[in-house]
Write an enzyme that holds these catalytic residues in place. Sequence first.
Site, short mmCIF file in Angstrom:
data_model
loop_
_atom_site.label_atom_id
_atom_site.label_comp_id
_atom_site.label_asym_id
_atom_site.label_seq_id
_atom_site.Cartn_x
_atom_site.Cartn_y
_atom_site.Cartn_z
N SER A 108 0.84 -1.19 0.00
CA SER A 108 0.00 0.00 0.00
C SER A 108 0.87 1.25 0.00
CB SER A 108 -0.96 -0.05 1.19
OG SER A 108 -0.25 -0.20 2.40
N ASP A 125 3.57 11.78 9.21
CA ASP A 125 2.19 12.18 9.47
C ASP A 125 1.50 11.28 10.49
OD1 ASP A 125 2.07 9.86 8.03
OD2 ASP A 125 0.76 10.62 6.45
N HIS A 169 2.98 7.29 7.86
CA HIS A 169 4.00 6.98 6.86
C HIS A 169 5.40 7.33 7.38
CE1 HIS A 169 0.23 7.65 4.55
NE2 HIS A 169 0.60 6.47 4.05
#
Length: 258
Positions: free
Chosen positions: A14, A186, A189
């Site tokens: 992802s 964040d 990530h």
Amino acid sequence: MVGPIRPQFVLFGSSIVQLSYSDEGWGAILADIYARKADVLLRGYNGWTSRHALQVLDQVFPKDAAVQPSLVIVYFGGNDSMRSHPSAVSPQVPLPEYVENMRNIAIHLKSLSEKTRIIFLSAPPVNGAKIREIYSDAMAKVRTNESCQQYSEACLELCREMDIKAIDLWTAIQKKDGWATACFTDGIHFSAEGSKIVVKEIMKVLREADWEPSLHWKSLPIEFEQVFVPEAEFREILDEKTILKLSEANFLRQMKWE
């Protein structure tokens, strides 16, 4: 196809994979370590879960491909683990389905070639406060450390059952002092610091695995003859010490990940 044909390392997952070439990411570091030795290919898809991955396995990894990857590093789990919440849309994949999806991904990858090796990355922790600051309170409620741990442990248990190499990112990231702020951009990530941890864990697996042939960077041949001395016109402006530094720069970059 560009030649010569090198071993292929495919990163499949992802957004943690999709963004791994950004901000000194772990994919970019691997590509640098394996320069002139292997091609690191990115197959990352923002927002995806293991459910999405199953739908494209035959397209990303066709069984009839002329060249099969030497290594596939797989990451799904963070998005799968997102809980349902009235104020937020969640892509949650229930834990039993997640396990079966990952099992089927592993079965497919194992069928590609006897020489295709697999590493699964488990779901890392998250920084809920940062998620709330960057995204929303609703996002922080559906993406939690507790749910990431559950999916991480399920992934690791599956890997033990199927004899697949696995990296426990949930634990590895939290070993660093101040991990919650240092390892993420964040809250979800990886920052450059977080990516360094991922790379060190991957390199540890590659160094210790009893795979034949070995996929550790030291074991792979370098492509074409290594040139250590700059062209004649550069010798006039560079002293011997600087030339030596230039010739060894890539080797030293690799050595720090040993």
